[in-house]
Scaffold this motif. Structure first.
Motif, PDB file in Angstrom:
ATOM      1  N   GLY A 155       5.321  -6.062  -2.178  1.00 31.20           N
ATOM      2  CA  GLY A 155       6.207  -4.960  -2.500  1.00 31.20           C
ATOM      3  C   GLY A 155       5.487  -3.682  -2.870  1.00 31.20           C
ATOM      4  N   VAL A 156       6.283  -2.610  -2.982  1.00 29.79           N
ATOM      5  CA  VAL A 156       5.726  -1.264  -3.168  1.00 29.79           C
ATOM      6  C   VAL A 156       4.915  -1.148  -4.466  1.00 29.79           C
ATOM      7  N   ALA A 157       5.364  -1.794  -5.527  1.00 29.41           N
ATOM      8  CA  ALA A 157       4.656  -1.659  -6.817  1.00 29.41           C
ATOM      9  C   ALA A 157       3.192  -2.059  -6.669  1.00 29.41           C
ATOM     10  N   ASP A 158       2.935  -3.130  -5.903  1.00 29.80           N
ATOM     11  CA  ASP A 158       1.561  -3.595  -5.693  1.00 29.80           C
ATOM     12  C   ASP A 158       0.850  -2.811  -4.593  1.00 29.80           C
ATOM     13  N   GLY A 159       1.635  -2.125  -3.753  1.00 29.88           N
ATOM     14  CA  GLY A 159       1.045  -1.436  -2.602  1.00 29.88           C
ATOM     15  C   GLY A 159       0.695   0.019  -2.829  1.00 29.88           C
ATOM     16  N   LEU A 160       0.947   0.530  -4.045  1.00 34.47           N
ATOM     17  CA  LEU A 160       0.705   1.958  -4.286  1.00 34.47           C
ATOM     18  C   LEU A 160      -0.709   2.418  -3.932  1.00 34.47           C
ATOM     19  N   PRO A 161      -1.767   1.668  -4.276  1.00 34.43           N
ATOM     20  CA  PRO A 161      -3.116   2.136  -3.929  1.00 34.43           C
ATOM     21  C   PRO A 161      -3.292   2.327  -2.422  1.00 34.43           C
ATOM     22  N   LEU A 162      -2.766   1.380  -1.626  1.00 34.61           N
ATOM     23  CA  LEU A 162      -2.914   1.517  -0.176  1.00 34.61           C
ATOM     24  C   LEU A 162      -2.085   2.681   0.344  1.00 34.61           C
ATOM     25  N   LEU A 163      -0.875   2.846  -0.175  1.00 35.68           N
ATOM     26  CA  LEU A 163      -0.029   3.954   0.279  1.00 35.68           C
ATOM     27  C   LEU A 163      -0.675   5.296  -0.058  1.00 35.68           C
ATOM     28  N   LYS A 164      -1.278   5.365  -1.230  1.00 40.06           N
ATOM     29  CA  LYS A 164      -1.977   6.600  -1.623  1.00 40.06           C
ATOM     30  C   LYS A 164      -3.134   6.872  -0.659  1.00 40.06           C
ATOM     31  N   ALA A 165      -3.902   5.815  -0.360  1.00 39.07           N
ATOM     32  CA  ALA A 165      -5.050   5.964   0.546  1.00 39.07           C
ATOM     33  C   ALA A 165      -4.600   6.395   1.942  1.00 39.07           C
ATOM     34  N   ARG A 166      -3.470   5.814   2.415  1.00 38.94           N
ATOM     35  CA  ARG A 166      -2.989   6.189   3.755  1.00 38.94           C
ATOM     36  C   ARG A 166      -2.525   7.647   3.765  1.00 38.94           C
ATOM     37  N   CYS A 167      -1.887   8.094   2.687  1.00 37.66           N
ATOM     38  CA  CYS A 167      -1.475   9.505   2.615  1.00 37.66           C
ATOM     39  C   CYS A 167      -2.705  10.416   2.613  1.00 37.66           C
ATOM     40  N   GLU A 168      -3.730  10.011   1.880  1.00 39.90           N
ATOM     41  CA  GLU A 168      -4.960  10.816   1.830  1.00 39.90           C
ATOM     42  C   GLU A 168      -5.652  10.858   3.190  1.00 39.90           C
ATOM     43  N   ALA A 169      -5.421   9.804   4.001  1.00 37.19           N
ATOM     44  CA  ALA A 169      -6.008   9.754   5.346  1.00 37.19           C
ATOM     45  C   ALA A 169      -5.170  10.526   6.367  1.00 37.19           C
ATOM     46  N   GLY A 170      -4.048  11.100   5.904  1.00 33.60           N
ATOM     47  CA  GLY A 170      -3.221  11.914   6.792  1.00 33.60           C
ATOM     48  C   GLY A 170      -2.009  11.210   7.367  1.00 33.60           C
ATOM     49  N   ASP A 171      -1.724   9.980   6.892  1.00 32.30           N
ATOM     50  CA  ASP A 171      -0.617   9.212   7.458  1.00 32.30           C
ATOM     51  C   ASP A 171       0.696   9.381   6.700  1.00 32.30           C
ATOM     52  N   GLY A 172       0.734  10.261   5.702  1.00 31.81           N
ATOM     53  CA  GLY A 172       1.950  10.465   4.917  1.00 31.81           C
ATOM     54  C   GLY A 172       3.197  10.692   5.762  1.00 31.81           C
ATOM     55  N   PRO A 173       3.129  11.550   6.806  1.00 31.54           N
ATOM     56  CA  PRO A 173       4.327  11.808   7.616  1.00 31.54           C
ATOM     57  C   PRO A 173       4.868  10.576   8.347  1.00 31.54           C
ATOM     58  N   LEU A 174       4.028   9.550   8.544  1.00 33.90           N
ATOM     59  CA  LEU A 174       4.473   8.336   9.230  1.00 33.90           C
ATOM     60  C   LEU A 174       5.082   7.312   8.282  1.00 33.90           C
ATOM     61  N   ILE A 175       4.755   7.401   6.998  1.00 31.95           N
ATOM     62  CA  ILE A 175       5.121   6.337   6.062  1.00 31.95           C
ATOM     63  C   ILE A 175       6.593   6.410   5.688  1.00 31.95           C
ATOM     64  N   MET A 176       7.286   5.281   5.835  1.00 34.73           N
ATOM     65  CA  MET A 176       8.603   5.095   5.233  1.00 34.73           C
ATOM     66  C   MET A 176       8.453   3.970   4.215  1.00 34.73           C
ATOM     67  N   ALA A 177       8.509   4.321   2.936  1.00 31.76           N
ATOM     68  CA  ALA A 177       8.260   3.354   1.868  1.00 31.76           C
ATOM     69  C   ALA A 177       9.476   2.456   1.701  1.00 31.76           C
ATOM     70  N   GLY A 178       9.243   1.150   1.769  1.00 32.10           N
ATOM     71  CA  GLY A 178      10.333   0.200   1.598  1.00 32.10           C
ATOM     72  C   GLY A 178       9.792  -1.192   1.379  1.00 32.10           C
ATOM     73  N   GLY A 179      10.600  -2.025   0.718  1.00 31.68           N
ATOM     74  CA  GLY A 179      10.184  -3.381   0.372  1.00 31.68           C
ATOM     75  C   GLY A 179       9.953  -3.449  -1.128  1.00 31.68           C
ATOM     76  N   GLY A 180      11.004  -3.812  -1.861  1.00 34.54           N
ATOM     77  CA  GLY A 180      10.890  -3.836  -3.318  1.00 34.54           C
ATOM     78  C   GLY A 180      10.757  -2.443  -3.915  1.00 34.54           C
ATOM     79  N   LEU A 181      11.290  -1.437  -3.234  1.00 35.37           N
ATOM     80  CA  LEU A 181      11.207  -0.060  -3.734  1.00 35.37           C
ATOM     81  C   LEU A 181      12.129   0.090  -4.940  1.00 35.37           C
TER      82      LEU A 181
END
Length: 224
Positions: A155-181
Motif C-alpha cells: 500500500g501507499v503508506a509503505d510505498g512513499l519512498p519509491l513514489l518520491k524517488a519516481r517523482c524525482e526521476a521525472g515520473d510524477g505526471p505518470l503516477i496515479m497513486a492508489g492502493g490503500g490510499l
C-alpha cells in the motif's frame, strides 16, 4: 478537469452515477474485487455509458495473477473489442513474467490491440521483482496514460519512498497513486508532484456497498 485527477472504482451503474455526482474525473470499471479487479462485462460498460458521462477505464485481466498466456491474451483482445464498442474510453492492464519482470511482449500485444485508446499500467508494477527496472520498462510504452501504483505491494503508506524517488526521476505526471490510499497521505503526495489519485474502498462502506457521493466529494476537496 480541476488541478488533480480523481479516479473512482465503479462496479456498476449506481457506483458510476454516485462517483460522477461527487466530482470524480474518471472511472475504473472492474468486477470481483476479491481478486483485486477483473474484466467486467461489456453490458456493464454499455449501461454505464447510458447513465454517466465520465470516461471509463476498463480492466483487462482474466484472473487473479499478473501472468499472461497466449490463450488469455487472445481472450483479452476479444474483450477489448467488445468493451470498446460498449463505450470504454481506455483500458487498465499490465503483465509480469514468471521471474517477476514486466512482460513486455504481452503488454505490447494488448497496447496494439486497444490502440489508439489510452491505457493504465496497473499495480503489477508494485509486485515486480525489481521495481526500478519495471518502471524503466513501463514508462516508455506508447499511449500510456497513467501508472496505477502504491509504490509497494502493501500500500501507499509503505510505498512513499519509491513514489518520491519516481517523482524525482521525472515520473510524477505518470503516477496515479492508489492502493490503500488514505486522506492523510494526499498532502505528502501532492508535495512530491503526484497529480492523479485512485480510490475504491475509501469511498464505500465495503465492497458489497455502493459508492457514496459524499465520500467522493470529500476526496475531491482533499486533492484540490
Amino acid at each position: 478537469m480541476t488541478g488533480s485527477l480523481l479516479e473512482v472504482i465503479a462496479l456498476d451503474v449506481r457506483d458510476a452515477v454516485a462517483a460522477e455526482a461527487g466530482g470524480a474525473d474518471r472511472l475504473e470499471i472492474v468486477v470481483d474485487m476479491a481478486s483485486d479487479g477483473l474484466t467486467p462485462a461489456a453490458e456493464t460498460v454499455a449501461a454505464i455509458s447510458k447513465e454517466c458521462a465520465l470516461p471509463q477505464m476498463v480492466m483487462l485481466r482474466g484472473e487473479a495473477s499478473f501472468l499472461a498466456t497466449p490463450e488469455s491474451l487472445e481472450g483479452l483482445r476479444r474483450d477489448a473489442r467488445a468493451l470498446s464498442e460498449a463505450g470504454a474510453a481506455g483500458f487498465v492492464f499490465g503483465f509480469l513474467d514468471s521471474a517477476g519482470a514486466v512482460d513486455l511482449a504481452a503488454t505490447e500485444a494488448l497496447i496494439h490491440a486497444v490502440a489508439p485508446l489510452p491505457w493504465t499500467f496497473h499495480r503489477a508494477v508494485d509486485h515486480a521483482a525489481d521495481t526500478q527496472a519495471s518502471w524503466r520498462a513501463v514508462r516508455l510504452l506508447p499511449n500510456l496514460a497513467t501508472v496505477l501504483t502504491a509504490g509497494a505491494p502493501s500500500g501507499v503508506a509503505d510505498g512513499l519512498p519509491l513514489l518520491k524517488a519516481r517523482c524525482e526521476a521525472g515520473d510524477g505526471p505518470l503516477i496515479m497513486a492508489g492502493g490503500g490510499l488514505r486522506p492523510g497521505l494526499v498532502p505528502v503526495l501532492l508535495d512530491y508532484g503526484v497529480r492523479a489519485f485512485h480510490v475504491g474502498s475509501a469511498v464505500r462502506a465495503s465492497w458489497s456497498d455502493p459508492v457514496e457521493t459524499h465520500l467522493v466529494r470529500q476526496w475531491r476537496a482533499l486533492i484540490d
